[in-house]
Scaffold this active site. Structure first.
Site: not given
Length: 318
Positions: A294, A112
């Site tokens: 994610h 991320d």
């Protein structure tokens, strides 16, 4: 600044390391493997503890593992000036961390926002990075217009990147007030598809009574993240977003091509957009997909470890 965190379950003891004008809370393991450093860089709104499944596997494979809470997070410094969270400062912290341990270069792994920092570090300090492994966020090509400007035009003022920049402090206050609920609702997997609602999605998520999908981590693991953000608030970490256009300017004059060998791990259900030109900008890249959302290294830890260790072994053999 907070003192180092209390003992975390199945995780190394932290130490405070002075780097680049700040102190970072660093979790280190495998010092007996000195000479083979791997630095793990978390994303938002995360914590070094997000790598808890990777640390023992990397140590067992012979690596010296260094896991900082980056500036703005956990027991690390949280400067008041927003500009102290730009890519120059964030990458400078990692360079200084290498200096502290006596390493010329290392393998850097990012997830991320941590991936954004690792890509930026590789551009700004290419001689300090020998290999790149990034999860979720591919290399972000620097276009002709600043990133937030482009996002605002395409996605509107309520898109969280834009909102964080145009309405400073508003989302921070809502997330601070609802830290436990926000993190509980965010760290989910196998969420049902649903139509987007008007408004700022993360603020709505922080106020939502019922979480969707399934939890990514146990209550005890989630409690580590909640305790950290209840202690620090979210502003330091959100300030990373408030430097995106500044980063765009800071990266204007660097060679945009990543020369190092790289592994890009995508989650097939992740909402983060893939790069259509990754192989042009990172020519020595291998791309793999995992069947997850994610939070890749926390959703599928064993598969993530296998991908990372297999790729590192292949690189070591060449």
């Amino acid at each position: 600044m907070n003192p180092p965190s209390h003992r975390l379950p199945d995780f190394p003891e932290p130490t405070l390391v002075a780097v680049n004008g700040v102190e970072l809370e660093v979790f280190e393991a495998g010092r007996h493997n000195a000479g083979r450093p791997v630095v793990l860089c978390h994303g938002w709104p995360e914590h070094a503890y997000s790598w808890r499944h990777q640390v023992p596997a990397l140590v067992a494979a012979g690596y010296h593992v260094i896991v900082p809470n980056q500036r703005g997070y956990g027991g690390s410094s949280r400067p008041a000036d927003v500009t102290e969270y730009d890519i120059e400062h964030l990458s400078g912290d990692l360079v200084a961390l290498l200096d502290h341990y006596g390493y010329e270069d290392a393998t850097f792994v990012g997830h991320d926002w941590g991936a954004f920092v690792v890509w930026g570090l590789t551009l700004l300090h290419p001689h300090r990075v020998n290999r790149v492994i990034n999860l979720s966020l591919p290399y972000q090509e620097r276009g002709e217009r600043p990133w937030i400007e482009v996002m605002e035009e395409a996605l509107g003022g309520d898109f969280y990147f834009v909102h964080f920049n145009r309405r400073p402090g508003v989302a921070d206050a809502v997330l601070d007030e609802n830290a436990s609920r926000f993190l509980r609702n965010l760290y989910r997997k196998n969420e049902p598809l649903r139509a987007p609602e008007p408004g700022m999605a993360l603020m709505q998520l922080a106020r939502a009574e019922v979480p969707l999908g399934e939890p990514v981590m146990s209550d005890a693991e989630l409690a580590v993240f909640v305790a950290a953000f209840e202690a620090t608030g979210f502003t330091g970490s959100i300030n990373w977003y408030r430097n995106l256009d500044r980063n765009w300017r800071l990266l204007a004059d660097v060679d945009p091509v990543v020369k190092q060998p790289a592994l890009m791990i995508y989650g097939s259900r992740d909402m983060v957009a893939r790069s259509e030109r990754l192989a042009e900008l990172v020519p020595d890249v291998d791309v793999v997909d995992l069947d997850c959302g994610h939070w890749i290294q926390q959703e599928l830890p064993e598969e993530t470890n296998r991908m990372i260790l297999t790729w590192l072994a292949q690189q070591d053999a060449t």
